[in-house]
Scaffold this motif. Structure first.
Motif, PDB file in Angstrom:
ATOM      1  N   ARG A  51      13.880   8.832  -2.067  1.00  0.00           N
ATOM      2  CA  ARG A  51      14.101   7.767  -3.062  1.00  0.00           C
ATOM      3  C   ARG A  51      15.377   8.013  -3.863  1.00  0.00           C
ATOM      4  O   ARG A  51      16.103   7.083  -4.202  1.00  0.00           O
ATOM      5  N   PHE A  55      18.630   5.808  -1.427  1.00  0.00           N
ATOM      6  CA  PHE A  55      18.182   4.518  -1.966  1.00  0.00           C
ATOM      7  C   PHE A  55      19.050   3.398  -1.397  1.00  0.00           C
ATOM      8  O   PHE A  55      20.270   3.484  -1.393  1.00  0.00           O
ATOM      9  N   ASN A  56      18.369   2.374  -0.876  1.00  0.00           N
ATOM     10  CA  ASN A  56      19.094   1.210  -0.367  1.00  0.00           C
ATOM     11  C   ASN A  56      18.546  -0.025  -1.069  1.00  0.00           C
ATOM     12  O   ASN A  56      17.427  -0.452  -0.806  1.00  0.00           O
ATOM     13  N   PRO A  57      19.336  -0.605  -1.993  1.00  0.00           N
ATOM     14  CA  PRO A  57      18.818  -1.720  -2.809  1.00  0.00           C
ATOM     15  C   PRO A  57      18.359  -2.914  -1.969  1.00  0.00           C
ATOM     16  O   PRO A  57      17.522  -3.699  -2.415  1.00  0.00           O
ATOM     17  N   TYR A 199       8.390  -0.002  -7.500  1.00  0.00           N
ATOM     18  CA  TYR A 199       9.525  -0.346  -6.632  1.00  0.00           C
ATOM     19  C   TYR A 199       9.622  -1.840  -6.372  1.00  0.00           C
ATOM     20  O   TYR A 199      10.695  -2.426  -6.423  1.00  0.00           O
ATOM     21  N   ASN A 202      11.143  -3.601  -9.673  1.00  0.00           N
ATOM     22  CA  ASN A 202      12.567  -3.351  -9.918  1.00  0.00           C
ATOM     23  C   ASN A 202      13.011  -2.165  -9.077  1.00  0.00           C
ATOM     24  O   ASN A 202      12.696  -1.015  -9.384  1.00  0.00           O
ATOM     25  N   ARG A 203      13.748  -2.479  -8.006  1.00  0.00           N
ATOM     26  CA  ARG A 203      14.100  -1.423  -7.053  1.00  0.00           C
ATOM     27  C   ARG A 203      14.962  -0.342  -7.669  1.00  0.00           C
ATOM     28  O   ARG A 203      14.736   0.849  -7.453  1.00  0.00           O
ATOM     29  N   ALA A 204      15.954  -0.730  -8.426  1.00  0.00           N
ATOM     30  CA  ALA A 204      16.914   0.251  -8.943  1.00  0.00           C
ATOM     31  C   ALA A 204      16.284   1.155 -10.004  1.00  0.00           C
ATOM     32  O   ALA A 204      16.545   2.353 -10.044  1.00  0.00           O
ATOM     33  N   SER A 206      13.086   1.880 -10.430  1.00  0.00           N
ATOM     34  CA  SER A 206      11.780   2.469 -10.111  1.00  0.00           C
ATOM     35  C   SER A 206      11.840   3.993 -10.007  1.00  0.00           C
ATOM     36  O   SER A 206      10.831   4.668 -10.132  1.00  0.00           O
TER      37      SER A 206
END
Length: 521
Positions: A51, A55-57, A199, A202-204, A206
């Protein structure tokens, strides 16, 4: 042939169980505590590393380590351990147990701390540093295997020797538990301090940037117990069997053990003849060694190899099994910190219910049942449970049958530890002559680690589903979990057959087992 044993060694064999035995267990056991902690704690944080650094948004799923990186992080310590077992095993017979014992501990402390520090904050830098130091950490850990086993077996009396060596090994279970508890504590504290959205929301955000400290703290904590026992390790005298039979300094051995046993020991007249006998000085690659110890060595190496294939591949299935039975929710429904908590919780539960009791069952029963019976029973039960999980595999993964699945899985682990996982460690420290004991234990352990590497990597690929669309990112299709489990069942069965090559050391003195007391009248 007359059986002759040195007085000082006889005194050790018949000594009552006393404080120094327990001191030796704690000193040798703490090394094992650190070994297990360091080797297993990385499985608690691999998801977090994915993670943080991969990380790939744009992705629906949180970042995960690419296959080659995951393999390196998990496997590089095993490769280091294999090399360390061979090298320090040999060195322990050359320089003496005690000298080498300090070196391995320092390596473990330094590399434990260093693997939590990394050059740069980019994925490549962090992973390279982590792998580099984990290799050398493994190298130090490898040395601990032959030395801890040999030291404990040479200090023990013959009545309870099995239980003492098993108790040192059982500290592995405690180390695995400690890894779980440390991860639970650290992740809980960070979860309170730095709350983050899940996640899918909010992906960024999390995985908060502070989460980078979590894995470092967990990895570095392993250095603490090792550092605490360093002083005691250095104060321990060299084992009498090494001093008398290998260094051939009987006077020194008698003095050392008089202090340890707190009794006055006298040196016998003919002592020198016993240790100087030329027929007892054959080397590892001699015909004489092959004749006396060839088959037992094959038995020790093959059973350890086969056991570790099964044992280490199970650890890999853990996370998948937990996800399948719903103990660990889907990754997208958690934030990074909470995921560490859930994985640690699941592993700690399994350790508490099956791994740890198995070790202590061995301690309790090994000098009653004997090594052979426990090993045979363990391999047999593992075969049975593996097949019982594998053939109706599709039945077990249905939500209603989850509990049964966990019970079967736990029992497999229980019988690995109340079985070959403990006995393969104990027997090589008992049946070989003193001047080759540490080397032969190192060879057996290294063969075991080769099995662990096959188990860890071979089955990482083998357990992938046959359907291309369902494999983990970056992996080719494998034979599936079900077929992998059937293969493991077969491997356990072969281990059971090879057990017949291993002699039973219960209740005999080390010199009697290795033929070192045979001197012509």
């Amino acid at each position: 042939m007359a059986e002759q044993q040195l007085g000082v060694l006889k005194a050790l064999d018949v000594a009552k169980t006393q404080l120094y035995h327990f001191t030796a267990i704690v000193i040798a056991g703490m090394g094992f505590f650190t070994d297990a902690y360091d080797l297993f704690c990385v499985s608690l944080v691999t998801k977090l590393l994915g993670r943080l650094y991969y990380f790939n948004p744009a992705s629906e799923k949180p970042g995960s380590l690419p296959p080659h990186v995951a393999a390196a992080v998990n496997g590089v310590a095993l490769c280091g351990t294999l090399a360390g077992q061979l090298f320090f095993g040999w060195l322990g017979d050359k320089l003496g147990r005690k000298k080498v014992y300090g070196i391995t501990l320092i390596m473990m402390i330094v590399c434990s701390v260093a693997s939590g520090l990394s050059f740069g904050n980019k994925a490549k830098g962090v992973m390279t540093t982590l792998c580099f130091f984990r290799f050398w950490l493994g190298f130090g850990i490898g040395g601990d295997y032959p030395l801890s086993a040999t030291i404990m077996s040479e200090y023990a009396n013959k009545k309870t020797r099995g239980a003492f060596i098993a108790a040192v090994f059982a500290m592995q279970g405690v180390g695995i538990l400690a890894g779980g508890f440390v991860a639970l504590a650290v992740s809980s504290i960070f979860d309170k301090k730095f709350p983050a959205p899940i996640y899918s929301v909010n992906r960024a955000l999390s995985t908060p940037p502070q989460a980078d400290y979590i894995w470092r703290i967990i990895v570095m904590f392993g250095a603490l117990p090792a550092a605490l026992t360093y002083y005691w390790r250095m104060k321990m005298p060299e084992t009498a069997r090494y001093t008398a039979l290998v260094a051939k300094n009987i006077k020194q051995a008698t003095q050392d053990m008089s202090k340890v046993l707190q009794v006055e020991l006298e040196m016998e007249e003919r002592a020198e003849d016993i240790v100087q006998d030329p027929r007892l000085n054959y080397g590892l690659f001699s015909k004489e060694f092959a004749r006396r110890h060839g088959l037992p060595l094959l038995g020790c190496t093959s059973t350890w190899f086969l056991l570790d294939i099964a044992f280490y591949s199970q650890n890999l299935f853990q996370k998948d099994i937990f996800s399948a039975i719903g103990w660990i929710p889907k990754a997208a429904t958690m934030n990074g910190i909470h995921e560490v908590f859930m994985i640690a919780r699941a592993q700690t539960l399994i350790a508490l219910c099956s791994t740890v009791p198995g070790y202590w069952f061995t301690v309790a029963f090994i000098d009653i049942m004997g090594r052979f019976a426990i090993q045979l029973m363990g391999f047999f039960m593992m075969t049975v449970f593996m097949f019982a999980i594998a053939f109706p595999y599709n039945h077990w993964i249905k939500p209603d049958n989850r509990i049964g699945f966990v019970v079967m899985y736990s029992l497999t682990f229980f019988f690995a530890n109340f079985g070959p996982n403990a006995t393969t460690f104990i027997v090589p420290a008992e049946i070989f002559p003193a001047r080759l004991r540490s080397t032969c234990h190192g060879i057996s352990a290294a063969t075991g680690k080769a099995g662990a590497i096959v188990g860890a990597f071979g089955f990482l690929y083998a357990a992938q589903p046959q359907d291309k669309t369902k494999t983990d990112a970056g992996y080719p299709p494998g034979i599936g979990v079900k077929n992998s489990l059937i293969m493991l069942g077969v491997i356990n069965f072969i281990g059971m057959l090879f057990t017949f090559l291993v002699p039973e050391p219960k209740g005999k003195s080390l010199e009697e087992l290795s033929g070192e007391t045979e001197v012509e009248k």
